[in-house]
Design a protein around this motif. Structure first.
Motif, PDB file in Angstrom:
ATOM      1  N   THR A 125       0.932  -1.139  -0.116  1.00 42.49           N
ATOM      2  CA  THR A 125      -0.068   0.074   0.051  1.00 42.49           C
ATOM      3  C   THR A 125       0.769   1.280   0.118  1.00 42.49           C
ATOM      4  O   THR A 125       0.544   2.057  -0.878  1.00 42.49           O
ATOM      5  CB  THR A 125      -0.952   0.083   1.265  1.00 42.49           C
ATOM      6  OG1 THR A 125      -1.860  -1.174   1.180  1.00 42.49           O
ATOM      7  CG2 THR A 125      -1.831   1.184   1.251  1.00 42.49           C
ATOM      8  N   LYS A 126       1.842   1.167   0.997  1.00 46.93           N
ATOM      9  CA  LYS A 126       2.798   2.569   1.003  1.00 46.93           C
ATOM     10  C   LYS A 126       3.548   2.578  -0.445  1.00 46.93           C
ATOM     11  O   LYS A 126       3.603   3.890  -1.148  1.00 46.93           O
ATOM     12  CB  LYS A 126       3.923   2.135   2.136  1.00 46.93           C
ATOM     13  CG  LYS A 126       3.242   2.285   3.254  1.00 46.93           C
ATOM     14  CD  LYS A 126       4.172   2.023   4.553  1.00 46.93           C
ATOM     15  CE  LYS A 126       3.567   2.117   5.725  1.00 46.93           C
ATOM     16  NZ  LYS A 126       4.898   1.993   6.848  1.00 46.93           N
ATOM     17  N   LYS A 127       4.015   1.420  -1.035  1.00 50.39           N
ATOM     18  CA  LYS A 127       4.429   1.530  -2.593  1.00 50.39           C
ATOM     19  C   LYS A 127       3.635   2.250  -3.318  1.00 50.39           C
ATOM     20  O   LYS A 127       4.120   3.034  -4.197  1.00 50.39           O
ATOM     21  CB  LYS A 127       5.427   0.291  -2.551  1.00 50.39           C
ATOM     22  CG  LYS A 127       5.698   0.371  -4.095  1.00 50.39           C
ATOM     23  CD  LYS A 127       6.474  -1.155  -4.392  1.00 50.39           C
ATOM     24  CE  LYS A 127       7.258  -0.942  -5.880  1.00 50.39           C
ATOM     25  NZ  LYS A 127       6.797  -0.394  -6.811  1.00 50.39           N
ATOM     26  N   LEU A 128       2.365   1.614  -3.540  1.00 53.71           N
ATOM     27  CA  LEU A 128       1.437   2.250  -4.466  1.00 53.71           C
ATOM     28  C   LEU A 128       1.314   3.752  -4.155  1.00 53.71           C
ATOM     29  O   LEU A 128       1.276   4.446  -5.280  1.00 53.71           O
ATOM     30  CB  LEU A 128       0.149   1.363  -4.093  1.00 53.71           C
ATOM     31  CG  LEU A 128      -1.128   1.727  -5.279  1.00 53.71           C
ATOM     32  CD1 LEU A 128      -0.565   1.585  -6.822  1.00 53.71           C
ATOM     33  CD2 LEU A 128      -2.203   1.068  -5.082  1.00 53.71           C
ATOM     34  N   ILE A 129       1.039   4.093  -2.979  1.00 57.81           N
ATOM     35  CA  ILE A 129       0.946   5.487  -2.722  1.00 57.81           C
ATOM     36  C   ILE A 129       2.132   6.433  -3.310  1.00 57.81           C
ATOM     37  O   ILE A 129       1.891   7.272  -4.128  1.00 57.81           O
ATOM     38  CB  ILE A 129       0.672   5.927  -1.341  1.00 57.81           C
ATOM     39  CG1 ILE A 129      -0.636   5.212  -0.643  1.00 57.81           C
ATOM     40  CG2 ILE A 129       0.715   7.294  -1.026  1.00 57.81           C
ATOM     41  CD1 ILE A 129      -0.714   5.331   0.839  1.00 57.81           C
ATOM     42  N   GLY A 130       3.287   5.713  -2.965  1.00 57.92           N
ATOM     43  CA  GLY A 130       4.405   6.833  -3.588  1.00 57.92           C
ATOM     44  C   GLY A 130       4.504   6.540  -5.037  1.00 57.92           C
ATOM     45  O   GLY A 130       4.870   7.321  -5.650  1.00 57.92           O
ATOM     46  N   ASP A 131       4.200   5.426  -5.835  1.00 56.10           N
ATOM     47  CA  ASP A 131       4.233   5.155  -7.099  1.00 56.10           C
ATOM     48  C   ASP A 131       3.351   6.407  -7.717  1.00 56.10           C
ATOM     49  O   ASP A 131       3.967   6.832  -8.728  1.00 56.10           O
ATOM     50  CB  ASP A 131       3.948   3.902  -7.601  1.00 56.10           C
ATOM     51  CG  ASP A 131       5.149   2.807  -7.227  1.00 56.10           C
ATOM     52  OD1 ASP A 131       6.203   3.484  -6.842  1.00 56.10           O
ATOM     53  OD2 ASP A 131       4.958   1.747  -7.116  1.00 56.10           O
ATOM     54  N   VAL A 132       2.042   6.269  -7.635  1.00 58.12           N
ATOM     55  CA  VAL A 132       1.083   7.085  -8.008  1.00 58.12           C
ATOM     56  C   VAL A 132       1.681   8.590  -7.760  1.00 58.12           C
ATOM     57  O   VAL A 132       1.273   9.337  -8.738  1.00 58.12           O
ATOM     58  CB  VAL A 132      -0.123   7.005  -7.341  1.00 58.12           C
ATOM     59  CG1 VAL A 132      -1.411   7.872  -8.030  1.00 58.12           C
ATOM     60  CG2 VAL A 132      -0.788   5.361  -7.848  1.00 58.12           C
ATOM     61  N   ALA A 133       1.953   9.071  -6.482  1.00 59.32           N
ATOM     62  CA  ALA A 133       2.483  10.261  -6.354  1.00 59.32           C
ATOM     63  C   ALA A 133       3.671  10.765  -7.148  1.00 59.32           C
ATOM     64  O   ALA A 133       3.523  11.850  -7.788  1.00 59.32           O
ATOM     65  CB  ALA A 133       2.950  10.403  -4.710  1.00 59.32           C
ATOM     66  N   ARG A 134       4.518   9.886  -7.463  1.00 62.72           N
ATOM     67  CA  ARG A 134       5.655  10.263  -8.206  1.00 62.72           C
ATOM     68  C   ARG A 134       5.265  10.496  -9.692  1.00 62.72           C
ATOM     69  O   ARG A 134       5.726  11.283 -10.309  1.00 62.72           O
ATOM     70  CB  ARG A 134       7.003   9.238  -8.258  1.00 62.72           C
ATOM     71  CG  ARG A 134       7.675   9.274  -7.144  1.00 62.72           C
ATOM     72  CD  ARG A 134       9.071   8.506  -7.092  1.00 62.72           C
ATOM     73  NE  ARG A 134       8.438   6.926  -7.169  1.00 62.72           N
ATOM     74  CZ  ARG A 134       8.246   6.337  -5.998  1.00 62.72           C
ATOM     75  NH1 ARG A 134       8.509   6.811  -4.920  1.00 62.72           N
ATOM     76  NH2 ARG A 134       7.735   4.950  -5.942  1.00 62.72           N
ATOM     77  N   ALA A 135       4.150   9.729 -10.093  1.00 62.44           N
ATOM     78  CA  ALA A 135       3.833   9.915 -11.453  1.00 62.44           C
ATOM     79  C   ALA A 135       3.221  11.284 -11.678  1.00 62.44           C
ATOM     80  O   ALA A 135       3.081  11.729 -12.606  1.00 62.44           O
ATOM     81  CB  ALA A 135       2.761   8.792 -11.748  1.00 62.44           C
ATOM     82  N   PHE A 136       2.711  11.954 -10.569  1.00 59.64           N
ATOM     83  CA  PHE A 136       1.991  13.123 -10.895  1.00 59.64           C
ATOM     84  C   PHE A 136       2.852  14.295  -9.913  1.00 59.64           C
ATOM     85  O   PHE A 136       2.399  15.310  -9.559  1.00 59.64           O
ATOM     86  CB  PHE A 136       0.560  13.198 -10.358  1.00 59.64           C
ATOM     87  CG  PHE A 136      -0.247  12.384 -11.071  1.00 59.64           C
ATOM     88  CD1 PHE A 136      -0.844  12.897 -12.326  1.00 59.64           C
ATOM     89  CD2 PHE A 136      -0.475  11.032 -10.959  1.00 59.64           C
ATOM     90  CE1 PHE A 136      -1.753  12.387 -13.085  1.00 59.64           C
ATOM     91  CE2 PHE A 136      -1.072  10.159 -11.825  1.00 59.64           C
ATOM     92  CZ  PHE A 136      -1.926  10.822 -12.750  1.00 59.64           C
TER      93      PHE A 136
END
Length: 287
Positions: A125-136
């Motif tokens: 979950t933490k990784k997904l939050i970070g990945d989506v945030a980096r994309a934007f």
């Protein structure tokens, strides 16, 4: 002369900044996953969403956003009709939610398509939050979300003796399956300090009276929508085999919102808190 060059440079920088802001605001995002939708909203990108799939039930404002169907049965035409600039989806525990041929149609249409890996765990979950945030370009906000998740998780208390929980996925009495190993349901049950009633098979299998009796759960867990489809607790108790379990005899039935329970979103800590509290009402959360 130097002053004029300086002024021209400042004006150019302002123009570039305005242009960039304009482009950011003109982003048209379609999210094909409820958890991705939650993350986008928490990152402040809600106003850029022009379409979502039907698993995107939170926050409540998503009710007003056009729906394009369920992510596993998405048609490219309905999504592309919204003129998106970016389409987002997930590959959950290695399995693609969206059909590969549909993803290819998005890409062939020239639309930026991002598929994020989602592992149903706290770390995932933490990784997904970070990945989506980096994309934007929103990594700073991601750090805040992760800090909040850690604070929510720290409040959870687990019982000394785990209860045996059976999850039933129901869409009326005609469609009823139970959760086995390696499911998001099993993982959240374990995070709440309980154990899954079945560990002798993977994924889901049809519910049978024999399975109910052999599993003999202490508690039966359903989505709120699933319990409603059966006519509430009284309707569930009429399902063959349920009344013969410990859960049935004691009317130990828990219902929770489906996206909250299985989404593994930024609300994961709150989901575990709610399940833990319903399983063990005698335990209070840590201060």
């Amino acid at each position: 002369m130097v002053k004029k060059v300086y002024l021209l440079a400042v004006m150019l920088l302002i123009s570039v900044s305005v242009y960039a802001q304009g482009n950011s605001k003109s982003e048209r995002i379609v999210s094909l996953n409820g958890t991705i939708t939650e993350i986008l909203c928490d990152l402040g990108l809600q106003n850029q969403l022009v379409g979502v799939d039907i698993t995107s039930t939170y926050p409540a404002a998503m009710e007003k956003i056009p729906k394009v169907g369920h992510n596993r049965n998405i048609g490219a035409e309905a999504v592309l009709a919204l003129r998106p600039t970016t389409i987002l989806g997930v590959r959950s525990n290695g399995s693609m939610d969206i059909k590969p041929e549909v993803v290819q149609q998005f890409k062939s249409a020239g639309v930026k398509t991002l598929i994020f890996d989602q592992e149903t765990s706290v770390a995932g979950t933490k990784k997904l939050i970070g990945d989506v945030a980096r994309a934007f370009g929103a990594s700073a906000k991601a750090a805040l979300l992760i800090r909040k998740l850690d604070a929510d998780l720290a409040k959870i208390r687990k019982p000394a003796k785990p209860q045996k929980v059976l999850f039933i996925y129901a869409r009326g009495t005609g469609t009823m399956t139970v959760a086995g190993r390696n499911t998001s349901i099993e993982k959240i049950i374990q995070l709440a300090g309980a154990q899954n009633a079945f560990n002798d098979f993977e994924s889901f299998k049809p519910l049978t009276p024999e399975a109910l009796v052999s599993g003999n759960p202490d508690v039966i867990l359903l989505f709120t929508s699933g319990l409603e489809s059966l006519g509430g607790i009284d309707g569930l108790l009429k399902v063959q085999g349920v009344a013969q379990t410990n859960a049935g005899r004691n009317r130990r039935v828990i219902e929770m919102d489906g996206q909250l329970l299985t989404g593994f979103s930024p609300r994961l800590g709150l989901a575990i808190q709610e399940l833990s509290r319903k399983l063990n009402p005698e335990l209070s959360l840590k201060n």
